[in-house]
Design a protein around this motif. Structure first.
Motif, PDB file in Angstrom:
ATOM      1  N   GLY A 305       0.835  -1.188   0.000  1.00  0.00           N
ATOM      2  CA  GLY A 305       0.000   0.000   0.000  1.00  0.00           C
ATOM      3  C   GLY A 305       0.867   1.234   0.000  1.00  0.00           C
ATOM      4  O   GLY A 305       2.073   1.176  -0.284  1.00  0.00           O
ATOM      5  N   GLU A 306       0.269   2.381   0.363  1.00  0.00           N
ATOM      6  CA  GLU A 306       1.002   3.641   0.312  1.00  0.00           C
ATOM      7  C   GLU A 306       0.447   4.605   1.349  1.00  0.00           C
ATOM      8  O   GLU A 306      -0.761   4.643   1.611  1.00  0.00           O
ATOM      9  CB  GLU A 306       0.882   4.264  -1.086  1.00  0.00           C
ATOM     10  N   ILE A 307       1.350   5.381   1.948  1.00  0.00           N
ATOM     11  CA  ILE A 307       0.934   6.445   2.851  1.00  0.00           C
ATOM     12  C   ILE A 307       0.324   7.579   2.038  1.00  0.00           C
ATOM     13  O   ILE A 307       0.860   7.987   1.003  1.00  0.00           O
ATOM     14  CB  ILE A 307       2.121   6.938   3.692  1.00  0.00           C
ATOM     15  N   THR A 308      -0.794   8.106   2.502  1.00  0.00           N
ATOM     16  CA  THR A 308      -1.435   9.246   1.842  1.00  0.00           C
ATOM     17  C   THR A 308      -1.115  10.555   2.559  1.00  0.00           C
ATOM     18  O   THR A 308      -0.946  11.591   1.925  1.00  0.00           O
ATOM     19  CB  THR A 308      -2.956   9.038   1.768  1.00  0.00           C
ATOM     20  N   SER A 309      -1.050  10.537   3.898  1.00  0.00           N
ATOM     21  CA  SER A 309      -0.646  11.693   4.700  1.00  0.00           C
ATOM     22  C   SER A 309       0.191  11.196   5.861  1.00  0.00           C
ATOM     23  O   SER A 309      -0.134  10.174   6.463  1.00  0.00           O
ATOM     24  CB  SER A 309      -1.858  12.427   5.281  1.00  0.00           C
ATOM     25  N   GLY A 310       1.240  11.922   6.191  1.00  0.00           N
ATOM     26  CA  GLY A 310       2.066  11.524   7.327  1.00  0.00           C
ATOM     27  C   GLY A 310       2.817  12.701   7.902  1.00  0.00           C
ATOM     28  O   GLY A 310       3.133  13.661   7.193  1.00  0.00           O
ATOM     29  N   SER A 311       3.109  12.645   9.209  1.00  0.00           N
ATOM     30  CA  SER A 311       3.826  13.729   9.877  1.00  0.00           C
ATOM     31  C   SER A 311       4.184  13.294  11.289  1.00  0.00           C
ATOM     32  O   SER A 311       3.642  12.334  11.819  1.00  0.00           O
ATOM     33  CB  SER A 311       2.957  14.990   9.934  1.00  0.00           C
ATOM     34  N   PHE A 312       5.082  14.043  11.916  1.00  0.00           N
ATOM     35  CA  PHE A 312       5.261  13.918  13.356  1.00  0.00           C
ATOM     36  C   PHE A 312       4.031  14.514  14.021  1.00  0.00           C
ATOM     37  O   PHE A 312       3.558  15.596  13.643  1.00  0.00           O
ATOM     38  CB  PHE A 312       6.523  14.638  13.821  1.00  0.00           C
ATOM     39  N   ALA A 313       3.471  13.822  15.010  1.00  0.00           N
ATOM     40  CA  ALA A 313       2.261  14.258  15.688  1.00  0.00           C
ATOM     41  C   ALA A 313       2.624  14.809  17.064  1.00  0.00           C
ATOM     42  O   ALA A 313       2.961  14.045  17.971  1.00  0.00           O
ATOM     43  CB  ALA A 313       1.288  13.093  15.826  1.00  0.00           C
ATOM     44  N   PRO A 314       2.552  16.122  17.269  1.00  0.00           N
ATOM     45  CA  PRO A 314       3.007  16.705  18.533  1.00  0.00           C
ATOM     46  C   PRO A 314       2.275  16.196  19.767  1.00  0.00           C
ATOM     47  O   PRO A 314       2.891  16.006  20.823  1.00  0.00           O
ATOM     48  CB  PRO A 314       2.762  18.207  18.326  1.00  0.00           C
ATOM     49  N   THR A 315       0.969  15.957  19.682  1.00  0.00           N
ATOM     50  CA  THR A 315       0.236  15.470  20.848  1.00  0.00           C
ATOM     51  C   THR A 315       0.634  14.045  21.189  1.00  0.00           C
ATOM     52  O   THR A 315       0.816  13.697  22.363  1.00  0.00           O
ATOM     53  CB  THR A 315      -1.287  15.526  20.597  1.00  0.00           C
ATOM     54  N   VAL A 316       0.769  13.219  20.164  1.00  0.00           N
ATOM     55  CA  VAL A 316       1.099  11.805  20.349  1.00  0.00           C
ATOM     56  C   VAL A 316       2.572  11.630  20.712  1.00  0.00           C
ATOM     57  O   VAL A 316       2.943  10.699  21.439  1.00  0.00           O
ATOM     58  CB  VAL A 316       0.748  11.005  19.077  1.00  0.00           C
ATOM     59  N   GLY A 317       3.424  12.510  20.172  1.00  0.00           N
ATOM     60  CA  GLY A 317       4.851  12.395  20.402  1.00  0.00           C
ATOM     61  C   GLY A 317       5.518  11.359  19.523  1.00  0.00           C
ATOM     62  O   GLY A 317       6.644  10.930  19.789  1.00  0.00           O
ATOM     63  N   LYS A 318       4.842  10.947  18.469  1.00  0.00           N
ATOM     64  CA  LYS A 318       5.371   9.965  17.519  1.00  0.00           C
ATOM     65  C   LYS A 318       4.973  10.374  16.115  1.00  0.00           C
ATOM     66  O   LYS A 318       4.115  11.249  15.924  1.00  0.00           O
ATOM     67  CB  LYS A 318       4.811   8.571  17.826  1.00  0.00           C
ATOM     68  N   SER A 319       5.561   9.715  15.140  1.00  0.00           N
ATOM     69  CA  SER A 319       5.170   9.936  13.755  1.00  0.00           C
ATOM     70  C   SER A 319       3.966   9.061  13.435  1.00  0.00           C
ATOM     71  O   SER A 319       3.934   7.874  13.781  1.00  0.00           O
ATOM     72  CB  SER A 319       6.328   9.602  12.813  1.00  0.00           C
ATOM     73  N   ILE A 320       2.970   9.651  12.781  1.00  0.00           N
ATOM     74  CA  ILE A 320       1.744   8.927  12.438  1.00  0.00           C
ATOM     75  C   ILE A 320       1.419   9.174  10.970  1.00  0.00           C
ATOM     76  O   ILE A 320       1.976  10.073  10.331  1.00  0.00           O
ATOM     77  CB  ILE A 320       0.545   9.358  13.304  1.00  0.00           C
ATOM     78  N   ALA A 321       0.498   8.366  10.458  1.00  0.00           N
ATOM     79  CA  ALA A 321       0.137   8.513   9.046  1.00  0.00           C
ATOM     80  C   ALA A 321      -1.238   7.929   8.791  1.00  0.00           C
ATOM     81  O   ALA A 321      -1.754   7.124   9.576  1.00  0.00           O
ATOM     82  CB  ALA A 321       1.162   7.812   8.151  1.00  0.00           C
ATOM     83  N   LEU A 322      -1.829   8.333   7.679  1.00  0.00           N
ATOM     84  CA  LEU A 322      -2.948   7.637   7.070  1.00  0.00           C
ATOM     85  C   LEU A 322      -2.401   6.907   5.855  1.00  0.00           C
ATOM     86  O   LEU A 322      -1.566   7.442   5.125  1.00  0.00           O
ATOM     87  CB  LEU A 322      -4.051   8.623   6.647  1.00  0.00           C
ATOM     88  N   ALA A 323      -2.855   5.678   5.649  1.00  0.00           N
ATOM     89  CA  ALA A 323      -2.341   4.872   4.548  1.00  0.00           C
ATOM     90  C   ALA A 323      -3.451   4.008   3.970  1.00  0.00           C
ATOM     91  O   ALA A 323      -4.334   3.557   4.700  1.00  0.00           O
ATOM     92  CB  ALA A 323      -1.192   3.984   5.015  1.00  0.00           C
ATOM     93  N   ARG A 324      -3.395   3.796   2.664  1.00  0.00           N
ATOM     94  CA  ARG A 324      -4.371   2.922   2.007  1.00  0.00           C
ATOM     95  C   ARG A 324      -3.717   1.554   1.807  1.00  0.00           C
ATOM     96  O   ARG A 324      -2.718   1.425   1.093  1.00  0.00           O
ATOM     97  CB  ARG A 324      -4.807   3.543   0.672  1.00  0.00           C
TER      98      ARG A 324
END
Length: 359
Positions: A305-324
């Motif tokens: 699959g592929e990531i559609t949006s991703g970034s470091f997440a300041p509240t979570v303190g980790k990198s997160i993404a949306l992926a299909r």
């Protein structure tokens, strides 16, 4: 030079870093994107979102037109002020745009994306030709979004008594007019908040009043990380005309009302009956690194699959993404970052809601 909102000069005076966003000169941040993100999660902030497109739909067949145009069903709106989210589809079931629609005293109000303004306007005119409706783009309006747990209280202190009373009564996903201002309780951050549609001529003074009262201005950078933590898709990244709502975590926004023939229904039914092959999920990177759009994802024994949006997440303190990913994907996957594969956890978005980490 791109399009400018009525607040352009004020953004410069506040020290904003300006960028091109879908042909508009918009503030990315006013000094620190991360601090602006935390400001909204912890208290509140004000966004200039006047680049969004507002269209009023009126006429004898306004409801019939929108029941044909939208995948969601405006017949569900039972009183002036009620609102719903919907996608606009082409005949192949691809997403032309996503938008909010409000039932008003005179008809309906649509609020859609800046990036799709011209294409959507053309699509609306094309589809409206068969209906007794009038379309009016409200370029005379500006939009300010005040978001965060303190948003309603802080905004109420800066408006008239009548508007403060309206804010107190507003329910989530509702918008009402008061003396030329339309105030709605929706949002794009995962927090409570309000959108104020007001005459463009009033916008700069009101924005200045809010900032003067200690409500921090927030740029598009924090808007993007806030919406990503909230698991909310961005048109052009997480959805577009090449994908349907069924593979974009938006199946909930399709109303399968018996007998209603909305544009794209036949294509969606065929996809649903065949078996939806992909899904939009959340990813959490448990080690160092940053997830970005278009990075490859693989699920052992299942597929890619592929990531559609991703970034470091300041509240979570980790990198997160949306992926299909393939529909059969489970709780683990791997993402390719700079030629190396890194393990990620697959979760159901949202990642954060009302300030609480959910993953």
């Amino acid at each position: 030079m791109g399009e400018r909102t009525p607040l352009y000069d004020l953004h410069l005076a506040l020290g904003a870093k300006m960028i091109d966003f879908s042909g508009w000169e918009m503030p990315l941040h006013y000094g620190s994107q991360v601090e602006e993100h935390h400001q909204v999660r912890r208290e509140c902030g004000v966004f200039d979102v006047s680049h969004l497109c507002v269209v009023d739909v009126t006429g004898a067949q306004a409801q019939a037109f929108l029941r044909r145009l939208l995948a969601n069903d405006v017949a569900r709106l039972d009183a002036p002020g009620s609102a719903l989210y919907s996608v606009v589809l082409n005949e192949q079931g691809g997403i032309v745009d996503d938008l909010l629609v409000y039932l008003t005293v005179d008809g309906y109000r649509l609020v859609s994306n800046a990036a799709t303004r011209q294409r959507l306007a053309s699509w609306l005119r094309q589809q409206a030709a068969s209906f007794a409706v009038q379309l009016r783009e409200r370029s005379d309006l500006a939009i300010l979004a005040v978001q965060g747990p303190d948003a309603r209280a802080r905004l109420s202190a800066q408006v008239t008594i009548a508007r403060a009373a309206l804010i107190k009564e507003l329910k989530p996903f509702q918008g009402l007019e008061e003396n030329g201002w339309f105030i709605a309780r929706t949002g794009y951050t995962g927090e409570d908040g309000l959108e104020v549609m007001l005459p463009a001529s009033d916008a700069a003074d009101f924005f200045n009043d809010l900032v003067g009262a200690g409500i921090a201005p927030i740029g598009l950078g924090a808007r993007d990380t806030l919406r990503l933590e909230a698991g909310l898709g961005l048109y052009g990244q997480d959805m577009d005309e090449s994908v349907s709502p069924l593979v974009s975590n938006l199946a909930w926004s399709v109303a399968w009302t018996p007998g209603r023939d909305f544009i794209g229904r036949a294509a969606l039914e065929a996809e649903r009956d065949l078996g939806v092959a992909r899904k939009l999920v959340g990813l959490v990177l448990e080690e160092r690194g940053v997830l970005r759009a278009h990075q490859a994802v693989r699920v052992e024994g299942i597929g890619e699959g592929e990531i559609t949006s991703g970034s470091f997440a300041p509240t979570v303190g980790k990198s997160i993404a949306l992926a299909r990913l393939p529909m059969a994907a489970g709780e683990r996957a791997e993402v390719e970052i700079r030629g190396k594969w890194h393990p990620v956890r697959v979760v159901n978005p949202p990642f954060v809601r009302h300030g609480r980490i959910l993953i």
